[in-house]
Design a protein around this motif. Structure first.
Motif, PDB file in Angstrom:
ATOM      1  N   LEU A  10      37.052   7.927 -27.279  1.00 33.36           N
ATOM      2  CA  LEU A  10      36.579   6.672 -26.700  1.00 33.36           C
ATOM      3  C   LEU A  10      36.314   6.962 -25.232  1.00 33.36           C
ATOM      4  N   TYR A  13      30.428   7.200 -23.346  1.00 33.98           N
ATOM      5  CA  TYR A  13      29.333   7.167 -24.324  1.00 33.98           C
ATOM      6  C   TYR A  13      29.631   6.249 -25.498  1.00 33.98           C
ATOM      7  N   THR A  14      30.883   6.193 -25.911  1.00 36.06           N
ATOM      8  CA  THR A  14      31.246   5.371 -27.072  1.00 36.06           C
ATOM      9  C   THR A  14      31.776   3.992 -26.682  1.00 36.06           C
ATOM     10  N   TRP A  18      32.414   0.526 -28.844  1.00 32.13           N
ATOM     11  CA  TRP A  18      33.805   0.094 -28.965  1.00 32.13           C
ATOM     12  C   TRP A  18      33.942  -1.357 -28.532  1.00 32.13           C
ATOM     13  N   THR A 130      33.500   7.064 -33.968  1.00 36.82           N
ATOM     14  CA  THR A 130      33.289   7.359 -32.542  1.00 36.82           C
ATOM     15  C   THR A 130      32.460   8.601 -32.402  1.00 36.82           C
TER      16      THR A 130
END
Length: 130
Positions: A10, A13-14, A18, A130
């Motif tokens: 996490l 980029y994610t 999220w 992810t």
């Protein structure tokens, strides 16, 4: 209650995905509590942490002050939450059983007018890519 199982990284980029995912959970359910199982998270940065904090704030605004996100954490997540001081905000536990006990104790503390509103739920863990 919803249990979310998170796997992987996490990071910057994610974090947008999220954040969207967590907010969708709030929109789908009349949540009282959420368990975030982060034992398989390998990296967690400040952008993802911010999304998690935002989710708790929105949950409490919608459902009451005693609503909670309980984090099942590995050593990396524990260190991040400890260093940032967020162990005061998120109960940090080492197993799903401990998370359920934490939620049960919060339910016993519900105060009329300040407790979580009754919600539907019971949905088992969704894995977050992810």
């Amino acid at each position: 209650m919803v249990k979310v199982v998170v796997v992987g990284e996490l990071d910057v980029y994610t974090a947008p995905a999220w954040r969207r995912f967590l907010l969708e959970q709030l929109d789908k359910e009349a949540l009282r509590h959420m368990i975030l199982d982060m034992t398989d998270v390998t990296y967690y940065d400040s952008t993802a942490l911010g999304a998690t904090v935002l989710t708790l704030e929105k949950l409490r605004r919608r459902q009451g002050v005693n609503c909670q996100l309980v984090v099942v954490a590995n050593s990396h997540i524990s260190r991040v939450l400890t260093v940032t001081g967020l162990t005061k905000v998120f109960p940090l536990v080492d197993s799903e059983e401990a998370a359920l006990r934490e939620i049960e104790s919060l339910t016993l503390l519900d105060v009329p007018g300040e407790s979580c509103r009754d919600g539907e739920g019971g949905k088992e863990g969704e894995e977050v890519p992810t």
